[in-house]
Every structure is written in C-alpha cells, then in structure tokens.
Design a protein around this motif. Sequence first.
Motif, PDB file in Angstrom:
ATOM      1  N   ARG A   1     -13.491  24.545  38.798  1.00 49.69           N
ATOM      2  CA  ARG A   1     -13.888  25.546  37.820  1.00 49.69           C
ATOM      3  C   ARG A   1     -12.850  26.658  37.812  1.00 49.69           C
ATOM      4  N   LEU A   2     -12.244  26.872  36.670  1.00 50.03           N
ATOM      5  CA  LEU A   2     -11.309  27.968  36.486  1.00 50.03           C
ATOM      6  C   LEU A   2     -12.067  29.195  35.975  1.00 50.03           C
ATOM      7  N   SER A   3     -11.597  30.345  36.407  1.00 49.89           N
ATOM      8  CA  SER A   3     -12.149  31.605  35.933  1.00 49.89           C
ATOM      9  C   SER A   3     -11.028  32.454  35.353  1.00 49.89           C
ATOM     10  N   CYS A   4     -11.385  33.280  34.398  1.00 47.99           N
ATOM     11  CA  CYS A   4     -10.429  34.221  33.811  1.00 47.99           C
ATOM     12  C   CYS A   4     -11.137  35.554  33.647  1.00 47.99           C
ATOM     13  N   ALA A   5     -10.680  36.530  34.408  1.00 50.42           N
ATOM     14  CA  ALA A   5     -11.252  37.866  34.336  1.00 50.42           C
ATOM     15  C   ALA A   5     -10.435  38.717  33.383  1.00 50.42           C
ATOM     16  N   ALA A   6     -11.124  39.400  32.487  1.00 53.38           N
ATOM     17  CA  ALA A   6     -10.459  40.237  31.490  1.00 53.38           C
ATOM     18  C   ALA A   6     -10.702  41.714  31.776  1.00 53.38           C
ATOM     19  N   SER A   7      -9.694  42.511  31.511  1.00 51.12           N
ATOM     20  CA  SER A   7      -9.831  43.960  31.668  1.00 51.12           C
ATOM     21  C   SER A   7     -10.376  44.554  30.383  1.00 51.12           C
ATOM     22  N   GLY A   8     -10.813  45.796  30.470  1.00 51.88           N
ATOM     23  CA  GLY A   8     -11.218  46.505  29.269  1.00 51.88           C
ATOM     24  C   GLY A   8     -12.700  46.379  28.950  1.00 51.88           C
ATOM     25  N   ARG A   9     -13.120  47.198  27.990  1.00 48.54           N
ATOM     26  CA  ARG A   9     -14.533  47.254  27.644  1.00 48.54           C
ATOM     27  C   ARG A   9     -14.838  46.557  26.339  1.00 48.54           C
ATOM     28  N   THR A  10     -13.862  45.803  25.801  1.00 46.59           N
ATOM     29  CA  THR A  10     -14.051  45.167  24.498  1.00 46.59           C
ATOM     30  C   THR A  10     -14.033  43.657  24.594  1.00 46.59           C
TER      31      THR A  10
ATOM     32  N   ALA B   1     -21.103  40.094  30.457  1.00 50.17           N
ATOM     33  CA  ALA B   1     -21.450  41.161  31.406  1.00 50.17           C
ATOM     34  C   ALA B   1     -20.422  41.248  32.525  1.00 50.17           C
ATOM     35  N   LYS B   2     -19.745  40.134  32.803  1.00 45.23           N
ATOM     36  CA  LYS B   2     -18.730  40.102  33.866  1.00 45.23           C
ATOM     37  C   LYS B   2     -17.313  40.055  33.313  1.00 45.23           C
ATOM     38  N   ASN B   3     -17.172  40.129  31.989  1.00 47.87           N
ATOM     39  CA  ASN B   3     -15.832  40.053  31.366  1.00 47.87           C
ATOM     40  C   ASN B   3     -15.066  38.820  31.842  1.00 47.87           C
ATOM     41  N   THR B   4     -15.753  37.699  31.902  1.00 44.47           N
ATOM     42  CA  THR B   4     -15.151  36.497  32.471  1.00 44.47           C
ATOM     43  C   THR B   4     -15.432  35.284  31.597  1.00 44.47           C
ATOM     44  N   VAL B   5     -14.413  34.443  31.472  1.00 47.76           N
ATOM     45  CA  VAL B   5     -14.559  33.152  30.816  1.00 47.76           C
ATOM     46  C   VAL B   5     -14.244  32.071  31.840  1.00 47.76           C
ATOM     47  N   TYR B   6     -14.948  30.958  31.723  1.00 49.47           N
ATOM     48  CA  TYR B   6     -14.826  29.870  32.688  1.00 49.47           C
ATOM     49  C   TYR B   6     -14.420  28.579  32.001  1.00 49.47           C
ATOM     50  N   LEU B   7     -13.811  27.708  32.778  1.00 51.21           N
ATOM     51  CA  LEU B   7     -13.550  26.349  32.323  1.00 51.21           C
ATOM     52  C   LEU B   7     -13.966  25.405  33.447  1.00 51.21           C
ATOM     53  N   GLN B   8     -15.088  24.738  33.239  1.00 54.17           N
ATOM     54  CA  GLN B   8     -15.557  23.746  34.194  1.00 54.17           C
ATOM     55  C   GLN B   8     -14.909  22.414  33.858  1.00 54.17           C
ATOM     56  N   MET B   9     -14.182  21.867  34.816  1.00 51.97           N
ATOM     57  CA  MET B   9     -13.429  20.639  34.588  1.00 51.97           C
ATOM     58  C   MET B   9     -13.985  19.554  35.502  1.00 51.97           C
ATOM     59  N   ASN B  10     -14.562  18.525  34.915  1.00 48.17           N
ATOM     60  CA  ASN B  10     -15.127  17.408  35.662  1.00 48.17           C
ATOM     61  C   ASN B  10     -14.327  16.134  35.423  1.00 48.17           C
ATOM     62  N   ASN B  11     -14.482  15.209  36.332  1.00 44.72           N
ATOM     63  CA  ASN B  11     -13.804  13.908  36.201  1.00 44.72           C
ATOM     64  C   ASN B  11     -12.318  14.101  35.892  1.00 44.72           C
ATOM     65  N   LEU B  12     -11.672  14.896  36.703  1.00 46.62           N
ATOM     66  CA  LEU B  12     -10.262  15.207  36.464  1.00 46.62           C
ATOM     67  C   LEU B  12      -9.383  13.977  36.609  1.00 46.62           C
TER      68      LEU B  12
END
Length: 121
Positions: free
Chosen positions: A19-28, A75-86
């Motif tokens: 699972r990849l995570s991407c945290a973003a800065s800022g309030r938008t 709420a966490k300013n985060t997007v995820y990429l769940q990667m299965n069966n790589l």
Amino acid sequence: QVQLAESGGGLVQAGDSLRLSCAASGRTFSTYCMGWFRQAPGKEREFVSAISYTGGRTNYADYVKGRFTIARDNAKNTVYLQMNNLKPEDTAVYYCAARRDWDGPFRPEYWGQGTQVTVSS
C-alpha cells in the motif's frame, strides 16, 4: 501550492501486496483530484489511477484494473494506492500527482518525488 510526499514502496515478491501513501500539505486537499503514475526504467511515465475530490469517482489504467485500488482520506490529506497481486512488470517508481480539474486526461499540476516499488519473480 501543494507538496506531495509518497511512502510505502519496497521490494516484494510476485503475488504480494503493497500500500502506497501520499501525504499532501496545505488546507485545500479536498479541492484537488489525486492520481498515481509510474515510470519503469527506460520507459515513459504512465498513468495508473485517479480519484476525484471526495472519492466518488475513480479511474484505472487497464493494466492495473482489478488489482489496484485508489482511495483518499481528506481528513488526513492522504491518498492511497492499494496494490494486490503484484507482478514483476509493476516494478517502477510510483509518483503521486494532483490537479484541480477532473475532466479530461489527468495532466498533473503537482508531483511528488516518487517511491520505488520492485517486484521480484
């Protein structure tokens, strides 16, 4: 201005998950559509997946459809990429991206620095 920081890459075997995570800065964060791209050695960067502002709409490239899932937590300013069966062909640097418009091809306004995903056979 949006700053993006990916995490979660690593070395796995074929058939494993990450699972990849991407945290973003800022309030938008919720005003941006988010996406994932990848670039394998010697190849051009390619689209993987995108998600709309609140997650109601998603897009996937055919080569990951059914195996990868994109999600976001505003709420966490985060997007995820769940990667299965790589698969070994999923080996690439994965980049998080952001843009304000949903319509049309996903042409990012902002990029993260990338995280390496290596899948061994």
